[in-house]
Scaffold this motif. Structure first.
Motif: not given
Length: 486
Positions: A98-102, A141-143, A164-168
């Motif tokens: 779920g993490i898309r970046g840091a 993708e919503p994040v 992190h992703s908000l898709a789930p």
């Protein structure tokens, strides 16, 4: 010559048709189903809001937790400016589901380590709790991104950002919506079925009352409710049965009374039982007398039973013809019938109707004589007198015994005209025949002048020959014969 306006049989009321309506059972089912759907909808909205808030709270908690963990693990490395270690730290974090970046920034904004999405430009994002909501440029993708300060022994040394992703979250929200929608539809369907059954059961007594009212309206006064209920509907059914019994008794009385007086008079008597008294009123009407010529000699040659049968048969024909011509039988006097027009009920064409009645009767008797000759029976001939003018109509007699009839000079003259007629002839006053509303339809010839006691001038008379529109008249005669034979 214009088409004459001949009488067209007894007056008929407009056809009674049931107005289009929505059944009560359907209304009840619709209300119950609507309430069930409304309750499920409100409950669904409440549950959906709670579910969305719960999922959002979980997403915010997850993002903030990951950001604080990254800030806590990178505090010493930021002081040491160990970019290599910081890079390994953010890479390990971005490998989490779920993490898309840091990213890690120094206090002056220098980017010390970064991987994946960096949170974009805050100016292009929308506030989402303590973070920002935005979309990845490539996949839309919503994040959501969260940025927290990095502190070492109470001093702020930098910032840590986690995306992190908000898709789930949105997928779970959509699933919850579809589940709630499906449940609402299923409940609405079940509620509709149950409401239909309940509504039909609740509305059944009302439907029964409607059927009963239609039966009463159609003249079926024998209708009765057999169901017994201990509620308001049951009391209404009992009242309805009592009303039907009362209407049945009234109709029986009216039917019996109509055999002795005209239906119009019977209705007047029954509608004003407390006001039945002697008296009369002046009316403008027409009276017709018709008797069987040579009846005395005819009755001497026939047995009494045959004489009674002959009178009843011809009186039946006269009654039917009078009804077709909007007239009413006033009385039967031996072999003579007295018919009035425009007396019991208003009739602006009573003169034409009376003459039409006379012509129809003479034609019908002529047809019957053909059959009587075939069966070697003596022919029957009627003498008819018709007169029109003012007359007194009302209850005449004694308080113990009264009769609704008409009297006056007009009536006496009609009887005198009948006595002047030859067998098979109809005699009327010339004044009646020359009425503009009658003259264009009647074919007549002038007859004798007669002297009447109490009048200075003689009365001019005419012999009625025929009436216009013979096919229509013949059709009326056929209808009378068909009715009497049935």
């Amino acid at each position: 010559m214009s088409t004459p306006r001949l009488p067209k049989g007894p007056r008929r009321g407009p056809g009674e048709t049931s107005p289009s309506h929505v059944p009560v059972a359907f209304k009840l089912a619709l209300v119950i189903a609507a309430l069930a759907v409304a309750v499920m909808g409100v409950l669904g909205v409440i549950l959906m809001n709670q579910q969305t808030q719960t999922l959002r709270a979980q997403a915010e908690s997850f993002g903030e937790t990951m950001a604080h963990q990254l800030a806590g693990a990178s505090a010493e490395l930021v002081l040491a400016e160990d970019r290599l270690a910081l890079g390994a730290l953010v890479n390990n974090l971005s490998a989490s589901e779920g993490i898309r970046g840091a990213a890690i920034y120094s206090l002056d904004g220098d980017r010390l380590a970064e991987t994946g999405a960096d949170g974009g430009n805050p100016g292009e994002a929308t506030r989402w709790g303590q973070g920002w909501r935005w979309q990845l440029p490539d996949s839309n993708e919503p994040v959501a991104s969260w940025q927290v300060p990095i502190r070492f022994q109470g001093l702020e040394v930098g910032h840590a950002r986690v995306t992190h992703s908000l898709a789930p979250l949105e997928a779970a929200t959509r699933r919850a919506v579809w589940v709630l929608v499906g449940a609402t539809l299923i409940m609405a369907l079940l509620a509709s079925i149950a409401a239909g059954i309940i509504g039909k059961r609740l509305a059944r007594p009302i439907d029964d009352l409607m059927d009963a009212s239609r039966a009463i309206g159609a003249g079926n006064y024998d209708f009765r409710f057999t169901e017994r209920r201990n509620d308001e509907i049951g009391h209404l059914m009992e009242s309805f049965n009592e009303m039907a019994q009362g209407l049945l008794e009234k109709s029986q009385v009216e039917a019996a009374l109509s055999r002795y007086v005209s239906p119009g008079v019977a209705r007047q008597i029954l509608s004003n039982l407390e006001q039945v008294q002697l008296g009369g009123r002046q009316v403008e009407g027409t009276v017709l007398f018709a008797d069987i010529a040579g009846f005395t000699a005819l009755s001497e040659r026939l047995p009494p039973a045959e004489v009674a049968h002959l009178l009843n048969e011809y009186f039946g024909y006269i009654t039917r013809i009078a009804t077709h011509c909007h007239g009413t039988i006033d009385k039967f006097i031996g072999d003579c019938a007295m018919v009035v027009f425009g007396v019991t009920e208003p009739d602006p064409e009573h003169r034409l109707h009376a003459l039409t009645c006379a012509v129809m009767l003479q034609r019908l008797v002529g047809r019957l004589n053909v059959d009587r000759n075939i069966h070697n029976e003596p022919p029957v001939a009627f003498r008819i007198g018709v007169n029109s003018g003012p007359m007194l109509a009302g209850n005449l007699g004694a308080s113990e015994r009264m009769q609704y009839t008409v009297v006056g000079d007009t009536v006496n003259l009609a009887s005198r005209l009948m006595s002047l007629a030859e067998p098979g002839e109809t005699v009327a006053c010339k004044e009646l025949v020359e009425d503009p509303r009658v003259a264009r339809y009647i074919r007549s010839t002038s007859s004798d002048e007669i002297r009447v006691r109490g009048r200075e001038t003689p009365v001019l008379t005419c012999r009625i020959g025929d009436i216009a529109a013979e096919p229509a008249l013949d059709a009326r005669i056929d209808k009378v014969l068909a009715d009497c034979r049935h």
